[in-house]
Enzyme design. Sequence first.
Site, PDB file in Angstrom:
ATOM      1  CE  LYS A  83      -4.409   0.706   2.377  1.00 29.06           C
ATOM      2  NZ  LYS A  83      -5.019   0.658   3.719  1.00 29.06           N
TER       3      LYS A  83
HETATM    4  C1  E4P Z   1      -8.496   1.057   3.982  1.00 26.67           C
HETATM    5  O1  E4P Z   1      -7.623   0.654   3.267  1.00 26.67           O
HETATM    6  C2  E4P Z   1      -8.401   2.297   4.762  1.00 26.67           C
HETATM    7  O2  E4P Z   1      -7.220   2.333   5.459  1.00 26.67           O
HETATM    8  C3  E4P Z   1      -9.581   2.433   5.674  1.00 26.67           C
HETATM    9  O3  E4P Z   1     -10.748   1.984   5.024  1.00 26.67           O
HETATM   10  C4  E4P Z   1      -9.745   3.806   6.263  1.00 26.67           C
HETATM   11  O4  E4P Z   1     -10.959   3.874   6.961  1.00 26.67           O
HETATM   12  P1  E4P Z   1     -11.296   5.061   8.000  1.00 26.67           P
HETATM   13  O5  E4P Z   1     -11.496   6.311   7.228  1.00 26.67           O
HETATM   14  O6  E4P Z   1     -12.553   4.611   8.679  1.00 26.67           O
HETATM   15  O7  E4P Z   1     -10.119   5.147   8.923  1.00 26.67           O
END
Ligand code: E4P
Length: 219
Positions: A83
């Site tokens: 990522k």
């Molecule tokens: C996924 O890859 C993200 O890190 C995640 O969905 C972020 O979610 P949030 O905005 O609830 O922290």
Amino acid sequence: MKFFVDTAEIGEIEDLAATGLLDGVTTNPSLIHKSGGDFIETITRICEIVAGPVSAEVTATEADSMIEEGKRLAGIAPNIAVKVPLTWDGLKACKALSSAGTMVNVTLCFSAAQALLAAKAGATFISPFVGRLDDIGQDGMVLIEEIVTIYSNYPDTLQTEVLVASIRDPIHLIESAKLGADVATVPPGVLRKLAQHPLTDKGLAAFLADWEKTGQSII
Ligand code: E4P
């Protein structure tokens, strides 16, 4: 539509994987912090539990260092998706890592322009954050519609999967499915909520009460 779970809690992942409904896992540095576990050990264990893509995020901010971290993470297991954040350096790292055959999830996407760049950089997944857009008064689902439309206009060259992230409730997931998004990454609690309906509970209670009155048993 593929379902990923957005957590680094091993117990939750084991429980959800046992349902057969889980196609992958996403994590981020905040989720790793929340889990309290060692990053590399946690990601290694998740990759043993789930066969599908497991997103593990780099923390460097400069392209060369991101690529080094990405190689380290990709070495953990073949199902790692590295990522990287949607920055200029992140796009460079995405291009280098994806060209070397590593799955890349480009995260923190908040605009269609960013999503277009990520696809051009060879991203396996683009992660638009719908909940965080809703939080600042914008409609996150509009972004999903834009990205799905743009990618579907160029099916031969833009093959990045739309991974809807920052999902806060079942409506986000259903709307994403209606728009044709490829993947939804969902907190464990929201995934479980998908199965719930008060009329299911009420109907089951009535069936079981009537069954009790028959005095019969199946086995
Ligand atoms: C996924 O890859 C993200 O890190 C995640 O969905 C972020 O979610 P949030 O905005 O609830 O922290």
